[in-house]
Design a protein around this motif. Structure first.
Motif, PDB file in Angstrom:
ATOM      1  N   UNK A  62     -49.506 -26.290 -23.942  1.00  0.00           N
ATOM      2  CA  UNK A  62     -50.105 -25.556 -22.828  1.00  0.00           C
ATOM      3  C   UNK A  62     -49.121 -24.507 -22.294  1.00  0.00           C
ATOM      4  N   UNK A  63     -47.862 -24.899 -22.183  1.00  0.00           N
ATOM      5  CA  UNK A  63     -46.859 -23.957 -21.669  1.00  0.00           C
ATOM      6  C   UNK A  63     -46.661 -22.796 -22.650  1.00  0.00           C
ATOM      7  N   UNK A  64     -46.590 -23.109 -23.935  1.00  0.00           N
ATOM      8  CA  UNK A  64     -46.448 -22.049 -24.929  1.00  0.00           C
ATOM      9  C   UNK A  64     -47.592 -21.039 -24.763  1.00  0.00           C
ATOM     10  N   UNK A  65     -48.807 -21.589 -24.639  1.00  0.00           N
ATOM     11  CA  UNK A  65     -49.978 -20.736 -24.494  1.00  0.00           C
ATOM     12  C   UNK A  65     -49.892 -19.885 -23.218  1.00  0.00           C
ATOM     13  N   UNK A  66     -49.500 -20.536 -22.125  1.00  0.00           N
ATOM     14  CA  UNK A  66     -49.459 -19.813 -20.848  1.00  0.00           C
ATOM     15  C   UNK A  66     -48.417 -18.691 -20.894  1.00  0.00           C
ATOM     16  N   UNK A  67     -47.274 -18.967 -21.507  1.00  0.00           N
ATOM     17  CA  UNK A  67     -46.217 -17.959 -21.520  1.00  0.00           C
ATOM     18  C   UNK A  67     -46.504 -16.818 -22.474  1.00  0.00           C
ATOM     19  N   UNK A  68     -47.121 -17.110 -23.620  1.00  0.00           N
ATOM     20  CA  UNK A  68     -47.370 -15.974 -24.514  1.00  0.00           C
ATOM     21  C   UNK A  68     -48.526 -15.113 -24.028  1.00  0.00           C
ATOM     22  N   UNK A  69     -49.352 -15.662 -23.122  1.00  0.00           N
ATOM     23  CA  UNK A  69     -50.435 -14.790 -22.669  1.00  0.00           C
ATOM     24  C   UNK A  69     -50.085 -14.058 -21.366  1.00  0.00           C
ATOM     25  N   UNK A  70     -48.866 -14.170 -20.899  1.00  0.00           N
ATOM     26  CA  UNK A  70     -48.482 -13.458 -19.677  1.00  0.00           C
ATOM     27  C   UNK A  70     -47.020 -13.015 -19.786  1.00  0.00           C
ATOM     28  N   UNK A  71     -46.851 -11.740 -20.166  1.00  0.00           N
ATOM     29  CA  UNK A  71     -45.512 -11.230 -20.468  1.00  0.00           C
ATOM     30  C   UNK A  71     -44.565 -11.317 -19.266  1.00  0.00           C
ATOM     31  N   UNK A  72     -45.090 -11.007 -18.075  1.00  0.00           N
ATOM     32  CA  UNK A  72     -44.223 -11.056 -16.892  1.00  0.00           C
ATOM     33  C   UNK A  72     -43.728 -12.469 -16.634  1.00  0.00           C
ATOM     34  N   UNK A  73     -44.645 -13.398 -16.789  1.00  0.00           N
ATOM     35  CA  UNK A  73     -44.296 -14.805 -16.582  1.00  0.00           C
ATOM     36  C   UNK A  73     -43.268 -15.246 -17.618  1.00  0.00           C
ATOM     37  N   UNK A  74     -43.482 -14.828 -18.866  1.00  0.00           N
ATOM     38  CA  UNK A  74     -42.556 -15.195 -19.941  1.00  0.00           C
ATOM     39  C   UNK A  74     -41.147 -14.720 -19.599  1.00  0.00           C
ATOM     40  N   UNK A  75     -41.036 -13.500 -19.105  1.00  0.00           N
ATOM     41  CA  UNK A  75     -39.712 -12.982 -18.775  1.00  0.00           C
ATOM     42  C   UNK A  75     -39.094 -13.728 -17.604  1.00  0.00           C
ATOM     43  N   UNK A  76     -39.933 -14.014 -16.614  1.00  0.00           N
ATOM     44  CA  UNK A  76     -39.400 -14.692 -15.432  1.00  0.00           C
ATOM     45  C   UNK A  76     -38.890 -16.088 -15.804  1.00  0.00           C
ATOM     46  N   UNK A  77     -39.684 -16.808 -16.607  1.00  0.00           N
ATOM     47  CA  UNK A  77     -39.285 -18.170 -16.985  1.00  0.00           C
ATOM     48  C   UNK A  77     -38.050 -18.123 -17.900  1.00  0.00           C
ATOM     49  N   UNK A  78     -38.003 -17.127 -18.804  1.00  0.00           N
ATOM     50  CA  UNK A  78     -36.808 -16.987 -19.644  1.00  0.00           C
ATOM     51  C   UNK A  78     -35.570 -16.826 -18.776  1.00  0.00           C
ATOM     52  N   UNK A  79     -35.698 -16.079 -17.683  1.00  0.00           N
ATOM     53  CA  UNK A  79     -34.587 -15.914 -16.755  1.00  0.00           C
ATOM     54  C   UNK A  79     -34.184 -17.259 -16.148  1.00  0.00           C
ATOM     55  N   UNK A  80     -35.173 -18.026 -15.766  1.00  0.00           N
ATOM     56  CA  UNK A  80     -34.874 -19.308 -15.116  1.00  0.00           C
ATOM     57  C   UNK A  80     -34.159 -20.260 -16.081  1.00  0.00           C
ATOM     58  N   UNK A  81     -34.592 -20.279 -17.347  1.00  0.00           N
ATOM     59  CA  UNK A  81     -33.986 -21.236 -18.280  1.00  0.00           C
ATOM     60  C   UNK A  81     -32.729 -20.674 -18.954  1.00  0.00           C
ATOM     61  N   UNK A  82     -32.412 -19.441 -18.655  1.00  0.00           N
ATOM     62  CA  UNK A  82     -31.211 -18.798 -19.211  1.00  0.00           C
ATOM     63  C   UNK A  82     -31.241 -18.736 -20.731  1.00  0.00           C
ATOM     64  N   UNK A  83     -32.426 -18.610 -21.264  1.00  0.00           N
ATOM     65  CA  UNK A  83     -32.595 -18.464 -22.715  1.00  0.00           C
ATOM     66  C   UNK A  83     -33.843 -17.617 -22.912  1.00  0.00           C
ATOM     67  N   UNK A  84     -33.918 -16.935 -24.048  1.00  0.00           N
ATOM     68  CA  UNK A  84     -35.095 -16.131 -24.274  1.00  0.00           C
ATOM     69  C   UNK A  84     -36.132 -16.927 -25.043  1.00  0.00           C
ATOM     70  N   UNK A  85     -37.247 -17.186 -24.383  1.00  0.00           N
ATOM     71  CA  UNK A  85     -38.345 -17.820 -25.109  1.00  0.00           C
ATOM     72  C   UNK A  85     -39.250 -16.739 -25.662  1.00  0.00           C
ATOM     73  N   UNK A  86     -39.412 -16.713 -26.992  1.00  0.00           N
ATOM     74  CA  UNK A  86     -40.168 -15.613 -27.584  1.00  0.00           C
ATOM     75  C   UNK A  86     -41.604 -15.954 -27.877  1.00  0.00           C
TER      76      UNK A  86
END
Ligand code: SF4
Ligand code: SF4
Lengths: 196, 302
Positions: free
Chosen positions: B88-112
């Motif tokens: 579910x998280x994978x789906x949510x992040x790949x369908x929202x680029x802004x969210x993906x970037x924000x969460x990548x910032x929080x986890x200090x890693x780039x989730x692609x």
């Protein structure tokens, strides 16, 4: 669409905020009742899911207070039966998630939900500093919070004998990242509250 | 060989360790090579998404990002609840680029977002049946109820893996190793999931209905693919029996354990001794199924 003026203090209605924050419209619900028919916990809830959707559509402050104070939102198990069957694909579990955080944030929690929330909090405490869930620590934390000291005592030795209880937690290498993730996400969470 | 990233999840190190043990035990013979994600963390389970949405995205996102860093294409998640969160998280992040970037910032890693999350049934269903046939030493000739629970098949739009109402893939896998599967009403009903500790009464009620239906339709074992389903049907058996006012002896096996038995792997290696309800399967040459109805004193409480 949802009016914003129903609330004397100028707050946005729950349905508007649900739309803005989780991108779900409660107005898609046309009250067919399939969600309530399939929900495994309908009969234990104060408002079955379809009724909760109708209440969200009404947008009056009194009704919204009842929604946030409902037991329903804490009983929902996120089993996803409702969304799988909803002809309008209303993502009720996602809406429930929003309502739970909102109810916690506004401190409007139903008194019977205390144990359920204590369990969630003990769970998060257990992973915050180590990175992984430590089941023994979780149960200890939960019992400490709720004083249910004797419940579950009979099953514990059985689990222990079967090698299922690990007495000590495992610390992952990235545990400091995990703690930072907690700090950052909870800061956001409180920030949203300040905005409102 | 099918090389898969492996995310065991917390319960597979503790109360569900036999699930991990049996999966590892069968992996070689079934051609699955497991590569455990280094330094994985807890996915946050229902606690995170009930309380803090961002946290419920960030914890799984770190796991997925770690897997991507290892250049893995697919990650096998045996726990149905973790599987659901990760997918579910994978789906949510790949369908929202802004969210993906924000969460990548929080986890200090780039989730692609180029990793695929698969559950155990999907992995097992890929094993070619002729390959499996040669390996089977003791066909698992029992009548079983395949219990999918909530999170393997829902929400259908996202996990998109089998029919949401009457899934078949687990049944197909079980048939390949010799089992008969029953048609029953509780395949995808909820067992009470995370209420095991905080609302044990609800778990007893919901899980009780599942066991009752399986037994009444002649199942000799219930097959599961989720640690929460297993602990509610197995560890909570005495609460269920108290509520229903009768004894149930039907064992609950992880699908990996059933396959292990068919492959001739020892009970010990498969962790069968770790169950609360003893795994006693009737001796076979196929006999007529006897239904178990051992009435006990009706429970007084309530
Ligand atoms: S199933 Fe969907 S449309 Fe029907 S009552 Fe529930 S939310 Fe509304
Ligand atoms: S997700 Fe919640 S509301 Fe929907 S069917 Fe399950 S328990 Fe009921």
């Amino acid at each position: 669409m949802a009016g914003e003026s129903n609330h004397h203090n100028g707050d946005k209605t729950l349905s508007v905020r649900i739309y803005e924050q989780v991108n779900e419209s409660v107005f898609r619900c046309y009250q067919c009742g399939k969600c309530s028919a399939g929900c495994p916990l309908s009969e234990d809830m104060d408002y079955p899911p379809s009724q909760l959707m109708r209440m969200l559509q009404l947008e009056t402050p009194e009704v919204e207070a009842n929604i946030l104070r409902s037991y329903t939102i804490w009983l929902c198990l996120t089993c996803e039966t409702c969304i799988a069957r909803c002809p309008q694909e209303v993502d009720i579990p996602k809406i429930m998630d929003f309502l739970r955080s909102e109810s916690l944030r506004r401190k409007k929690v139903h008194p019977s939900a205390k144990d359920i929330i204590s369990f969630h909090k003990s769970f998060l405490d257990s992973i915050k500093y180590t990175g992984r869930l430590h089941e023994v620590g979780l149960i200890a934390g939960y019992k400490f919070r709720t004083y249910h000291l004797l419940k579950d005592l009979p099953v514990a030795p059985k689990l222990f004998l079967r090698g299922k209880l690990k007495l000590f937690p495992h610390f992952i290498k990235g545990k400091s990242v995990i703690s930072r993730i907690f700090t950052k996400t909870f800061r956001e969470y409180k920030g949203k509250e300040a905005e409102k | 060989m099918m090389r898969l990233g492996y995310f065991p999840g917390c319960s597979l190190l503790g109360t569900a360790r036999e699930y991990d043990e049996s999966l590892r035990a069968i992996s070689h013979k079934t051609g699955i090579e497991l590569f455990e994600i280094p330094d994985w963390n807890c996915c946050g389970a229902s606690a995170a998404h009930c309380i803090n949405h961002d946290l419920s995205l960030a914890l799984p996102a770190r796991i997925l990002a770690l897997a991507e860093k290892e250049k893995l294409e697919e990650i096998l998640v045996p726990c149905a609840a973790c599987f659901n969160r990760l997918d579910v998280v994978r789906h949510e992040l790949i369908s929202d680029e802004k969210l993906r970037q924000r969460i990548s910032g929080i986890i200090e890693m780039d989730f692609q977002g180029n990793i695929k999350v698969i559950n155990i049934i999907e992995a097992l269903s890929r094993i070619p049946s002729d390959g499996l046939k040669e390996q089977i030493l003791k066909p698992f000739q029992y009548t079983v109820a395949c219990y999918y629970g909530c999170l393997l098949v829902r929400p259908p739009k996202i996990v998109n893996f089998d029919r949401a109402e009457d899934p078949q893939i687990m049944d197909d896998v079980m048939k390949k190793i010799g089992a008969d599967t029953i048609d029953w009403a509780y395949k995808v009903e909820c067992c009470g999931a995370g209420f095991s500790v905080s609302r044990t009464d609800i778990v007893a009620k919901l899980s009780g209905k599942i066991i009752k239906d399986a037994v009444q339709r002649g199942a000799e074992a219930i097959i599961v693919a989720c640690p929460m389903c297993h602990s509610n049907l197995d560890m909570r058996r005495s609460e269920i029996e108290r509520l229903e006012g009768r004894k149930y002896s039907i064992p609950v096996l992880y699908i990996t354990q059933a396959i292990g038995l068919a492959l001739g792997i020892s009970n010990k290696k498969l962790g069968l001794h770790r169950h609360i309800v003893p795994v006693k399967l009737p001796l076979k040459v196929k006999t007529v199924v006897e239904k178990e109805f051992v009435p006990t004193a009706k429970a007084e409480e309530e």
